[in-house]
Structures are given as C-alpha cells and as structure tokens.
Design a protein around this motif. Structure first.
Motif, PDB file in Angstrom:
ATOM      1  N   LEU A   1       0.848  -1.188   0.000  1.00  7.03           N
ATOM      2  CA  LEU A   1       0.000   0.000   0.000  1.00  7.03           C
ATOM      3  C   LEU A   1       0.886   1.241   0.000  1.00  7.03           C
ATOM      4  CD1 LEU A   1      -2.942   1.151   0.503  1.00  7.03           C
ATOM      5  CD2 LEU A   1      -2.451   0.932   2.931  1.00  7.03           C
ATOM      6  N   PHE A   2       0.653   2.134  -0.973  1.00  9.46           N
ATOM      7  CA  PHE A   2       1.499   3.318  -1.123  1.00  9.46           C
ATOM      8  C   PHE A   2       0.636   4.530  -1.475  1.00  9.46           C
ATOM      9  CE2 PHE A   2       3.814  -0.461  -2.403  1.00  9.46           C
ATOM     10  CZ  PHE A   2       5.013  -0.366  -1.708  1.00  9.46           C
ATOM     11  N   ALA A   3       1.030   5.706  -0.982  1.00 13.19           N
ATOM     12  CA  ALA A   3       0.287   6.930  -1.311  1.00 13.19           C
ATOM     13  C   ALA A   3       1.183   8.147  -1.149  1.00 13.19           C
ATOM     14  CB  ALA A   3      -0.944   7.070  -0.414  1.00 13.19           C
ATOM     15  N   VAL A   4       0.932   9.145  -1.981  1.00 10.55           N
ATOM     16  CA  VAL A   4       1.497  10.484  -1.781  1.00 10.55           C
ATOM     17  C   VAL A   4       0.323  11.441  -1.598  1.00 10.55           C
ATOM     18  CG1 VAL A   4       3.592   9.998  -3.084  1.00 10.55           C
ATOM     19  CG2 VAL A   4       1.629  11.015  -4.271  1.00 10.55           C
ATOM     20  N   ILE A   5       0.493  12.417  -0.718  1.00 11.78           N
ATOM     21  CA  ILE A   5      -0.592  13.319  -0.330  1.00 11.78           C
ATOM     22  C   ILE A   5      -0.069  14.746  -0.347  1.00 11.78           C
ATOM     23  CG2 ILE A   5      -2.326  13.835   1.442  1.00 11.78           C
ATOM     24  CD1 ILE A   5      -1.650  10.953   2.586  1.00 11.78           C
ATOM     25  N   ASP A   6      -0.842  15.655  -0.923  1.00 18.68           N
ATOM     26  CA  ASP A   6      -0.423  17.048  -1.080  1.00 18.68           C
ATOM     27  C   ASP A   6      -1.445  17.964  -0.418  1.00 18.68           C
ATOM     28  OD1 ASP A   6       0.508  19.500  -1.844  1.00 18.68           O
ATOM     29  OD2 ASP A   6       0.366  19.153  -4.003  1.00 18.68           O
ATOM     30  N   GLY A   7      -1.096  18.506   0.747  1.00 23.20           N
ATOM     31  CA  GLY A   7      -2.000  19.393   1.466  1.00 23.20           C
ATOM     32  C   GLY A   7      -2.128  20.748   0.784  1.00 23.20           C
ATOM     33  N   ALA A   8      -3.323  21.329   0.884  1.00 27.33           N
ATOM     34  CA  ALA A   8      -3.599  22.652   0.309  1.00 27.33           C
ATOM     35  C   ALA A   8      -4.152  23.552   1.403  1.00 27.33           C
ATOM     36  CB  ALA A   8      -4.591  22.544  -0.845  1.00 27.33           C
ATOM     37  N   THR A   9      -3.392  24.582   1.762  1.00 26.80           N
ATOM     38  CA  THR A   9      -3.814  25.505   2.809  1.00 26.80           C
ATOM     39  C   THR A   9      -4.897  26.443   2.296  1.00 26.80           C
ATOM     40  OG1 THR A   9      -1.734  25.460   4.029  1.00 26.80           O
ATOM     41  CG2 THR A   9      -3.034  27.473   4.203  1.00 26.80           C
TER      42      THR A   9
ATOM     43  N   CYS B   1      -2.162  15.354  -7.602  1.00 29.76           N
ATOM     44  CA  CYS B   1      -1.259  14.218  -7.450  1.00 29.76           C
ATOM     45  C   CYS B   1      -1.508  13.276  -8.628  1.00 29.76           C
ATOM     46  CB  CYS B   1      -1.515  13.491  -6.132  1.00 29.76           C
ATOM     47  SG  CYS B   1      -1.225  14.488  -4.663  1.00 29.76           S
ATOM     48  N   MET B   2      -0.466  12.611  -9.086  1.00 24.80           N
ATOM     49  CA  MET B   2      -0.586  11.845 -10.325  1.00 24.80           C
ATOM     50  C   MET B   2      -0.109  10.403 -10.159  1.00 24.80           C
ATOM     51  SD  MET B   2      -1.913  13.965 -12.576  1.00 24.80           S
ATOM     52  CE  MET B   2      -1.473  13.402 -14.218  1.00 24.80           C
ATOM     53  N   ILE B   3      -0.681   9.512 -11.012  1.00 28.04           N
ATOM     54  CA  ILE B   3      -0.333   8.095 -11.015  1.00 28.04           C
ATOM     55  C   ILE B   3      -0.022   7.667 -12.452  1.00 28.04           C
ATOM     56  CG2 ILE B   3      -1.033   5.758 -10.376  1.00 28.04           C
ATOM     57  CD1 ILE B   3      -3.235   6.984  -8.635  1.00 28.04           C
ATOM     58  N   PHE B   4       1.120   6.999 -12.634  1.00 31.02           N
ATOM     59  CA  PHE B   4       1.521   6.493 -13.950  1.00 31.02           C
ATOM     60  C   PHE B   4       1.944   5.033 -13.824  1.00 31.02           C
ATOM     61  CE2 PHE B   4       2.483  11.002 -13.683  1.00 31.02           C
ATOM     62  CZ  PHE B   4       1.915  11.513 -14.830  1.00 31.02           C
ATOM     63  N   VAL B   5       1.681   4.268 -14.872  1.00 31.41           N
ATOM     64  CA  VAL B   5       2.073   2.863 -14.917  1.00 31.41           C
ATOM     65  C   VAL B   5       2.971   2.647 -16.130  1.00 31.41           C
ATOM     66  CG1 VAL B   5       1.259   0.480 -15.145  1.00 31.41           C
ATOM     67  CG2 VAL B   5      -0.071   2.122 -13.807  1.00 31.41           C
TER      68      VAL B   5
ATOM     69  N   LYS C   1       6.580  -0.868 -13.548  1.00 33.86           N
ATOM     70  CA  LYS C   1       6.775   0.163 -12.542  1.00 33.86           C
ATOM     71  C   LYS C   1       5.500   0.989 -12.382  1.00 33.86           C
ATOM     72  CE  LYS C   1      11.660   0.763 -13.838  1.00 33.86           C
ATOM     73  NZ  LYS C   1      12.669   1.722 -14.355  1.00 33.86           N
ATOM     74  N   ILE C   2       5.350   1.579 -11.183  1.00 32.28           N
ATOM     75  CA  ILE C   2       4.229   2.478 -10.896  1.00 32.28           C
ATOM     76  C   ILE C   2       4.794   3.719 -10.215  1.00 32.28           C
ATOM     77  CG2 ILE C   2       1.990   2.731  -9.756  1.00 32.28           C
ATOM     78  CD1 ILE C   2       2.320  -0.549  -9.569  1.00 32.28           C
ATOM     79  N   LEU C   3       4.372   4.877 -10.675  1.00 32.07           N
ATOM     80  CA  LEU C   3       4.888   6.143 -10.162  1.00 32.07           C
ATOM     81  C   LEU C   3       3.760   6.950  -9.522  1.00 32.07           C
ATOM     82  CD1 LEU C   3       7.200   8.305 -10.001  1.00 32.07           C
ATOM     83  CD2 LEU C   3       6.384   9.115 -12.237  1.00 32.07           C
ATOM     84  N   LEU C   4       3.993   7.409  -8.293  1.00 28.76           N
ATOM     85  CA  LEU C   4       3.081   8.302  -7.586  1.00 28.76           C
ATOM     86  C   LEU C   4       3.849   9.583  -7.267  1.00 28.76           C
ATOM     87  CD1 LEU C   4       1.762   5.770  -4.876  1.00 28.76           C
ATOM     88  CD2 LEU C   4       0.844   6.124  -7.164  1.00 28.76           C
ATOM     89  N   ILE C   5       3.317  10.751  -7.667  1.00 29.37           N
ATOM     90  CA  ILE C   5       4.032  11.992  -7.388  1.00 29.37           C
ATOM     91  C   ILE C   5       3.076  13.146  -7.101  1.00 29.37           C
ATOM     92  CG2 ILE C   5       6.255  11.629  -8.521  1.00 29.37           C
ATOM     93  CD1 ILE C   5       5.186  12.798 -11.043  1.00 29.37           C
ATOM     94  N   THR C   6       3.532  14.058  -6.239  1.00 21.89           N
ATOM     95  CA  THR C   6       2.816  15.318  -6.032  1.00 21.89           C
ATOM     96  C   THR C   6       3.272  16.312  -7.090  1.00 21.89           C
ATOM     97  OG1 THR C   6       4.472  16.187  -4.473  1.00 21.89           O
ATOM     98  CG2 THR C   6       2.656  14.878  -3.547  1.00 21.89           C
TER      99      THR C   6
ATOM    100  N   ASP D   1       7.884  24.148  -4.481  1.00 20.48           N
ATOM    101  CA  ASP D   1       6.779  23.442  -3.839  1.00 20.48           C
ATOM    102  C   ASP D   1       7.317  22.233  -3.075  1.00 20.48           C
ATOM    103  OD1 ASP D   1       4.216  22.803  -3.106  1.00 20.48           O
ATOM    104  OD2 ASP D   1       3.488  22.375  -5.125  1.00 20.48           O
ATOM    105  N   ASP D   2       6.539  21.741  -2.110  1.00 22.46           N
ATOM    106  CA  ASP D   2       6.887  20.489  -1.449  1.00 22.46           C
ATOM    107  C   ASP D   2       6.906  19.371  -2.489  1.00 22.46           C
ATOM    108  OD1 ASP D   2       6.818  21.874   1.008  1.00 22.46           O
ATOM    109  OD2 ASP D   2       4.681  21.458   1.251  1.00 22.46           O
ATOM    110  N   LYS D   3       7.783  18.410  -2.281  1.00 20.13           N
ATOM    111  CA  LYS D   3       8.004  17.375  -3.293  1.00 20.13           C
ATOM    112  C   LYS D   3       7.967  15.984  -2.661  1.00 20.13           C
ATOM    113  CE  LYS D   3      10.918  20.478  -6.006  1.00 20.13           C
ATOM    114  NZ  LYS D   3      10.515  21.686  -5.239  1.00 20.13           N
ATOM    115  N   THR D   4       7.084  15.141  -3.170  1.00 20.29           N
ATOM    116  CA  THR D   4       6.997  13.772  -2.684  1.00 20.29           C
ATOM    117  C   THR D   4       6.778  12.838  -3.870  1.00 20.29           C
ATOM    118  OG1 THR D   4       5.971  14.543  -0.637  1.00 20.29           O
ATOM    119  CG2 THR D   4       5.838  12.191  -1.088  1.00 20.29           C
ATOM    120  N   GLY D   5       7.504  11.741  -3.893  1.00 18.51           N
ATOM    121  CA  GLY D   5       7.331  10.772  -4.969  1.00 18.51           C
ATOM    122  C   GLY D   5       7.662   9.361  -4.500  1.00 18.51           C
ATOM    123  N   ILE D   6       6.943   8.402  -5.046  1.00 14.70           N
ATOM    124  CA  ILE D   6       7.215   6.982  -4.766  1.00 14.70           C
ATOM    125  C   ILE D   6       7.245   6.251  -6.105  1.00 14.70           C
ATOM    126  CG2 ILE D   6       6.409   4.869  -3.649  1.00 14.70           C
ATOM    127  CD1 ILE D   6       4.953   6.626  -1.607  1.00 14.70           C
TER     128      ILE D   6
END
Length: 284
Positions: free
Chosen positions: A28-36, A117-121, A217-222, A274-279
């Motif tokens: 189980l994997f996730a990236v999350i991008d908060g918006a103030t 947030c985006m998902i690619f396969v 491969k699977i890519l999750l990114i903010t 911007d904040d940067k998160t990727g899996i």
C-alpha cells in the motif's frame, strides 16, 4: 517481490504540507499534497488526517473506504478548529489535500486519485499509462499568467533578490481573487477534485483497478515533482524522466531547475519551490 524508492523534500514555505504512506507488507502506497486555505486552515491538517487513515484502522478495507473514513475525520477536525459544519465553511478557508494512492493485489492494482497528485504505470514493452488527469493545472495557469504579466512590467535585469521578493509578494496579493475563484470550483464539474471533508469530495474521487499484465513500474508523485520548462505534455515528460532515470534523479533535476531560477523568469510558478513527494514502485 516489490521494491520501491521514495523522495520527500520540503519546499520554500515554512511548513511541509506533503505526506506519504509506505506499507510494504500490505503493498500500500500513497502520496498526499496538502492545500492551505486562503487565510484559513493549514493543508497539513488534511494531509496528516488522510495519512492517518492509511496508517491505522482495518487493513482489509479498500482504498475507497480508507479515504472515505479519512474524509469524514477531516470534517470532524475542521469543525473542531472552526466551530462550524464543513458545508458552511467557505471553500477557500478549508484544509484540503490531493492524493494518489495504490494497493497492489495478486493480479490487479487498486488506485485512487484526487487533486493534482498523479499516477503512472510503465509496462515491460515501454508503454506508459496515465491513470489520473490534472484538472488543477489549467486553473493555476491563469493565476500564473496574471502574476508574471504584472511582475514583468515592474522588474528589470538589474533587480536584486530583496527587491524582487517585495514585488513578487505585492503582485501575489493582487491575484488572490483569482485564487479564491479557483477554490470555489473545487469538487464541481467545472473545477477539480480535492479531499476537503465534504460528501462531494468522494463523488469526484477518481478510482479504479488495473490488471497487472506486464506492469513493470508504478509512479506516484505530487505536483511539486513536475519538471519545469517542458513544451508539450509536462506530466508525460515528468513520468518518462522518472521511469528512465529514477525518482531521486527527478527530484535532483527539479531542485536544480528551481535553484538556478531564483527570479522565477525561466519557469513561472506560484511558489519558488513546492513540497516534493514521490514513490516509484517496481514489480519483480
């Protein structure tokens, strides 16, 4: 056997509003991008609330059930913070977040997505499938165009960093009505999806399942991981870069782009960084 690599880097704002989930045992994997909110609640509240819904609770729940529970928890937290029911709070005042999440099963993958947030396969034959669409980018472009059109009229090549920042902050204040109008469109047919504690948040969530035929491969990114200065499909180029060179190289390259453009001339954007998160998940 599943292998993964992860990057997580704070941007130029004082608080990192991104979050992530890595549960290799449950795949189980996730990236999350908060918006103030504009003059409202920090996006960190929403991001950490949704993160918590993945880290606790019944691990047999589907992605949708997990996110739905987190969305309900967010409504409760918002009420605690502001003393109002979520529906009565102006959209621009709410804490919200986007998400890209997957859970891998034996023969298929569940996915869910909201916001930018985006998902690619990536497949073994070199093909790349995009599982999400960035509805936020087209709205941001109007604000960016207005902001840098105004800045360009006030700056010259000799301006120093301090003077630029003063002009930048002044002009950013002037586009707040555009940013507010964009927020009014969240979770509507004319706008974009976002997790904000409302029932509409779940109605506009993108979700589904993908069979694992030849998936490599699977890519999750903010959105903070997006390449700058791309002509054409920026998200496609960003995903191709990550699949070819790795998620760490993508982070390094984007950070380098931003670091060499301190006056935001080459790559107009709403934040210096911007904040940067990727899996990046690789299937054996």
């Amino acid at each position: 056997m599943i292998h993964f690599s992860k990057v997580y880097k704070q941007g130029s704002n004082p608080v990192n509003e991104d979050a992530y989930v890595v549960n290799q045992k449950k795949e189980l994997f996730a990236v999350i991008d908060g918006a103030t909110g504009l003059g409202g609640l920090s996006g960190k509240i929403a991001a950490e609330t949704i993160q918590n819904c993945f880290d606790t609770g019944n691990f047999e729940d589907s992605l949708i059930k997990r996110i739905s529970k987190g969305n309900t928890d967010l409504a409760k937290k918002t009420k605690q913070e502001l003393g109002q029911e979520i529906e009565t709070i102006a959209k621009e005042k709410r804490s919200a977040c986007g998400i890209a999440a997957i859970q891998i099963h034996e023969n298929y993958m569940e996915y869910a997505q909201s916001g930018d947030c985006m998902i690619f396969v990536a497949y073994q034959d070199g093909g790349v499938q995009t599982l999400s669409y960035d509805h936020v980018m087209r709205l941001d472009q109007k604000a960016i165009s207005e902001l840098y059109g105004a800045i360009a009229k006030r700056v010259n090549q000799e301006i120093d960093g301090e003077a630029f920042q003063e002009i930048y902050q002044e002009e950013k204040e002037r586009i707040i009505p555009i940013l507010k109008a964009n927020r009014e469109k969240l979770n509507t047919r004319g706008g974009y999806s976002i997790i904000d504690g409302t029932t509409e948040a779940m109605e506009y969530l993108t979700s589904g399942r993908v069979p694992l035929h030849q998936v490599e491969k699977i890519l999750l990114i903010t959105d903070g991981m997006q390449l700058h200065g791309v002509d054409g499909n920026v998200w496609k180029e960003t995903a191709n870069f990550a699949f070819q060179y790795g998620i760490d190289s993508l982070l390094d390259y984007v950070v380098q782009q931003e670091g060499t453009d301190i006056f935001l001339r080459n790559y107009p954007r709403l934040k210096h960084a911007d904040d940067k998160t990727g899996i990046l998940v690789e299937l054996g």
